[in-house]
Design an enzyme around this catalytic site. Structure first.
Site, mmCIF file in Angstrom:
data_model
loop_
_atom_site.group_PDB
_atom_site.id
_atom_site.type_symbol
_atom_site.label_atom_id
_atom_site.label_comp_id
_atom_site.label_asym_id
_atom_site.label_seq_id
_atom_site.Cartn_x
_atom_site.Cartn_y
_atom_site.Cartn_z
ATOM 1 N N CYS A 185 -14.456 8.124 -44.981
ATOM 2 C CA CYS A 185 -13.224 8.711 -44.474
ATOM 3 C C CYS A 185 -12.658 9.711 -45.491
ATOM 4 C CB CYS A 185 -12.229 7.613 -44.100
ATOM 5 S SG CYS A 185 -10.938 8.180 -42.965
ATOM 6 N N HIS A 188 -15.470 3.593 -40.696
ATOM 7 C CA HIS A 188 -15.123 2.407 -41.480
ATOM 8 C C HIS A 188 -15.960 1.214 -40.992
ATOM 9 C CE1 HIS A 188 -11.664 4.118 -43.584
ATOM 10 N NE2 HIS A 188 -11.298 4.664 -42.440
#
Length: 500
Positions: A331, A434
């Site tokens: 991310c 994630h």
């Protein structure tokens, strides 16, 4: 409403953990139970099945209760972006960013409304609710417009159980001080006390237990011994406890402890792997000689990039990679690997048109957008990524896109679209997904690559799902052994009968 509220004498006394245990215990006893926390302040979030964002603690508690997580379980999530401003996530969606004064002055009524409606919806769907408070219920300077402790107990009309952490010291003062500072009406709502994180011989605390009950007139429902666990925490205070300094193992993983780190739980699966150490690193002196570096997510990518640059860690990481080291950016960490980061609308920095150089480890430019993407993700590793067609499930929470300037090998294929990047047979990985390492096949393949580079034998796969369920059950058994659960249920039932 049938339920109870767990409040604490301070932050990190174990409220989340006890609520998680109670969700499992009540589920095991046949209750259809739900967790609830009106307002979380955490960058460690959880994406629901319908692509909404809530605090990770309530997502974990929903799993412990064997139910699907929903936005009503945590209707307000505050994600710190700086020391003075936080993003408000309202019912799972980005609402706006406000400073503390603005939030108190303009959001209070809106907050009350959404809390009331969320509790009403949960009360229709579930038999019991386990409500978690935040911090302390006696923050005198904030209590006139608080949305997280006694005001929520009043809205739900449930009894309160007060938790204190004996491990940090001052347990008697913290309990008596908290009760003294409550109003008379609030104090009458407190029906039990739990002493948490006890170490040593419990018989030595018996006189203290009696003193507390005599002094307060409130029963001590349990003295719960300190327990090492691998259940996700919700805030920065939990990170140090989760990733304490440990001896460096055969495979050593360094995770950058960014000032605005988010979803650090991406690294937690390594805690279950034998022969693997995982360390949080925030200074150059802590870097050491790891086998791999992970740059995790962050709520303020450019701010944390500048922090790594100022500390000297950026250059140290680049030297590490140039020497053949393995790095994974997830991310915000993925965004940092870019050649350049452009904040066109000021959504990351608050400054429209701001741009800065990245690590320049991948041939891409990241541009921050106005809208956040939150979605559960499912796909496979790209056949040329160095990890042949392994299934991967996770979730995305990010502002912005990372666009490549030329040919590259994706890490994943998600719905026939390329995602992320893999360079040098997986030595440099970047992804917005994630929970990448929560995928057992991928994590095992990645670790075995590291082992192979050191001439170490491959290891068998560890099942994270099995480990996770064992953790919930073990925690529930530990708490139930030391807590008078029957008395707790009697308190809950009696309050409902008396207050209707």
């Amino acid at each position: 409403m049938n339920g109870l509220m767990i409040q604490g004498t301070a932050s990190d006394v174990g409220k989340s953990l006890i609520c998680t245990a109670l969700c499992t215990i009540l589920h095991q006893r046949g209750y259809k139970v739900t967790p609830f926390k009106s307002q979380n302040m955490s960058n460690n979030s959880y994406v629901t099945k319908d692509g909404k964002e809530i605090g990770r603690a309530q997502g974990i508690q929903a799993e412990a209760a064997n139910i699907e997580a929903s936005v009503e379980m945590n209707p307000i999530l505050l994600k710190p972006q700086s020391d003075e401003k936080a993003e408000i996530v309202l019912l799972g969606k980005r609402y706006q960013s406000l400073g503390g004064r603005e939030y108190r002055d303009t959001f209070y009524e809106k907050g009350l409304e959404v809390i009331q409606s969320s509790l009403a919806k949960l009360s229709e769907q579930f038999e019991a609710v386990v409500i978690e408070g935040a911090g302390s219920p006696v923050e005198i300077n904030l209590n006139d417009r608080e949305l997280v402790n006694m005001k929520v107990a009043e809205i739900a009309d449930v009894p309160v159980i007060l938790v204190a952490d004996i491990d940090r010291g001052g347990v008697f003062a913290s309990i008596i001080g908290t009760l003294t500072l409550l109003s008379e009406t609030e104090r009458k709502r407190v029906k039990g006390i739990i002493i948490n994180k006890f170490r040593g011989d419990q018989s030595l605390f018996e006189s203290g237990r009696k003193w507390l009950e005599e002094k307060t007139g409130i029963p001590v429902l349990g003295v719960i011994p300190y327990v090492d666990h691998a259940i996700s925490g919700e805030d920065s205070l939990s990170i140090s406890a989760r990733f304490q300094s440990q001896e460096v193992s055969e495979i050593d993983i360094a995770v950058m402890k960014l000032p605005y780190i988010s979803n650090y739980t991406d690294a937690e699966p390594f805690l279950f792997e034998e022969g693997v150490s995982v360390r949080m690193v925030s200074t150059l002196s802590e870097f050491g000689n790891p086998d791999a570096v992970i740059i995790p997510g962050t709520k303020s990518t450019i701010s944390d990039l500048h922090s790594l640059r100022a500390s000297g860690l950026e250059q140290r990481i680049k030297t590490f990679v140039q020497s053949g080291g393995t790095i994974v950016g997830i991310c915000g960490g993925y965004q940092m690997l870019s050649k350049q980061l452009i904040d066109e609308y000021g959504t990351d920095t608050g400054i429209s048109g701001y741009n800065t150089a990245g690590f320049n480890l991948i041939p891409a430019v990241t541009t921050f957008s106005q809208w956040k993407k939150t979605i559960q993700t499912e796909g496979t590793t790209h056949p040329l990524s160095g990890f042949s067609s392994l299934p991967v499930r996770g979730y995305e929470i990010h502002l912005g896109q990372t666009m490549f300037q030329g040919p590259h090998t994706p890490l994943l294929m998600v719905e026939n679209e390329a995602e992320g990047v893999s360079i040098e047979d997986g030595c440099i990985l970047g992804t917005y997904v994630h929970n990448l390492f929560h995928n057992d096949l991928f994590r095992t393949a990645w670790l075995n690559k590291l082992r192979g580079r050191k001439g170490l034998p491959e290891q068998k796969m560890v099942s994270m799902e099995k480990e996770k369920m064992n953790q919930y059950e073990n925690l529930a058994a530990h708490v139930e052994k030391h807590l008078d659960v029957q008395k707790l249920l009697e308190i809950m039932t009696a309050w409902r009968e008396q207050h209707g």
